[in-house]
Design an enzyme around this catalytic site. Structure first.
Site, mmCIF file in Angstrom:
data_model
loop_
_atom_site.group_PDB
_atom_site.id
_atom_site.type_symbol
_atom_site.label_atom_id
_atom_site.label_comp_id
_atom_site.label_asym_id
_atom_site.label_seq_id
_atom_site.Cartn_x
_atom_site.Cartn_y
_atom_site.Cartn_z
ATOM 1 N N CYS A 3 0.832 -1.205 0.000
ATOM 2 C CA CYS A 3 0.000 0.000 0.000
ATOM 3 C C CYS A 3 0.868 1.258 0.000
ATOM 4 C CB CYS A 3 -0.910 -0.023 1.229
ATOM 5 S SG CYS A 3 -1.788 1.526 1.502
ATOM 6 N N CYS A 6 0.603 3.343 3.178
ATOM 7 C CA CYS A 6 1.328 2.734 4.301
ATOM 8 C C CYS A 6 2.825 3.030 4.175
ATOM 9 C CB CYS A 6 1.085 1.227 4.350
ATOM 10 S SG CYS A 6 -0.544 0.759 4.965
ATOM 11 N N ASP A 29 -1.756 16.605 -1.551
ATOM 12 C CA ASP A 29 -2.006 15.729 -2.700
ATOM 13 C C ASP A 29 -1.036 16.100 -3.831
ATOM 14 O OD1 ASP A 29 -4.812 13.994 -3.634
ATOM 15 O OD2 ASP A 29 -3.360 14.597 -5.163
ATOM 16 N N HIS A 45 -3.718 0.825 8.518
ATOM 17 C CA HIS A 45 -4.325 0.539 7.218
ATOM 18 C C HIS A 45 -5.804 0.215 7.383
ATOM 19 C CE1 HIS A 45 -4.417 -0.522 2.973
ATOM 20 N NE2 HIS A 45 -5.308 -1.424 3.350
ATOM 21 N N ASN A 85 -13.635 8.867 -1.553
ATOM 22 C CA ASN A 85 -14.119 7.988 -2.615
ATOM 23 C C ASN A 85 -13.980 6.558 -2.135
ATOM 24 O OD1 ASN A 85 -14.608 10.087 -4.559
ATOM 25 N ND2 ASN A 85 -12.391 10.253 -4.814
ATOM 26 N N GLY A 91 -14.333 5.970 -8.045
ATOM 27 C CA GLY A 91 -13.012 6.351 -8.540
ATOM 28 C C GLY A 91 -11.914 6.271 -7.495
ATOM 29 N N HIS A 96 -6.458 2.788 0.649
ATOM 30 C CA HIS A 96 -6.151 3.104 2.062
ATOM 31 C C HIS A 96 -7.025 4.313 2.363
ATOM 32 C CE1 HIS A 96 -2.907 3.580 5.401
ATOM 33 N NE2 HIS A 96 -3.801 4.546 5.616
ATOM 34 N N HIS A 98 -8.765 7.561 2.919
ATOM 35 C CA HIS A 98 -8.227 8.929 2.915
ATOM 36 C C HIS A 98 -9.361 9.901 2.659
ATOM 37 C CE1 HIS A 98 -7.861 7.202 -1.131
ATOM 38 N NE2 HIS A 98 -8.104 8.415 -1.608
ATOM 39 N N HIS A 100 -10.043 13.633 1.251
ATOM 40 C CA HIS A 100 -9.536 14.810 0.547
ATOM 41 C C HIS A 100 -10.061 16.039 1.288
ATOM 42 C CE1 HIS A 100 -8.504 12.587 -3.269
ATOM 43 N NE2 HIS A 100 -9.414 11.764 -2.797
#
Ligand code: AMP
Length: 112
Positions: A3, A6, A29, A45, A85, A91, A96, A98, A100
């Protein structure tokens, strides 16, 4: 574990770090969609939002405390958007969990 997030947590891949504590890491990002665009991730994770459960949801609570703090310290006082997402149709490209965190411009709604 292959990952990529990770590996970022472990320092094996560099990131532009914004914030870190015992549970949460925040970094910019690499393909920003807004003047401010960071990713807020659990250090442990978790595959995605569909994998949140009673055993790990305290980490998600911490993530949203961090988001509230960052919205102020990063100057997103006029508003911000938080997006996660989950799965193919949404998409999700990194498996993992996250969030945004985006700000610094106006966002349209509904999102496409
Ligand atoms: P999603 O498509 O919702 O799974 O979001 C994954 C996000 O991770 C995308 O916005 C990518 O630009 C971002 N991303 C992928 N690799 C990295 C990296 N090494 N450092 C920072 N952001 C990344």
């Amino acid at each position: 574990m292959s990952c990529i997030f990770c590996k970022i947590v472990k320092g094996e891949i560099p990131c532009s770090k914004v914030y870190e504590d015992d549970l949460v890491l925040v970094f910019n990002d690499i393909d920003p969609q807004a003047p401010k665009h960071m990713l807020v991730i659990p250090k442990e994770h978790i595959g995605g939002a569909a994998d949140i459960n009673k055993g790990n949801s305290h980490v998600v609570a911490r993530i949203f405390e961090v988001i509230a703090d960052l919205s102020k310290s990063e100057g997103m006082l006029e508003g911000f958007r938080v997006v996660t997402n989950n799965g193919k149709d949404a998409g999700q490209s990194v498996d993992h969990l996250h969030f945004h965190l985006m700000g610094g411009r106006k966002f349209s709604w509904p999102a496409g």
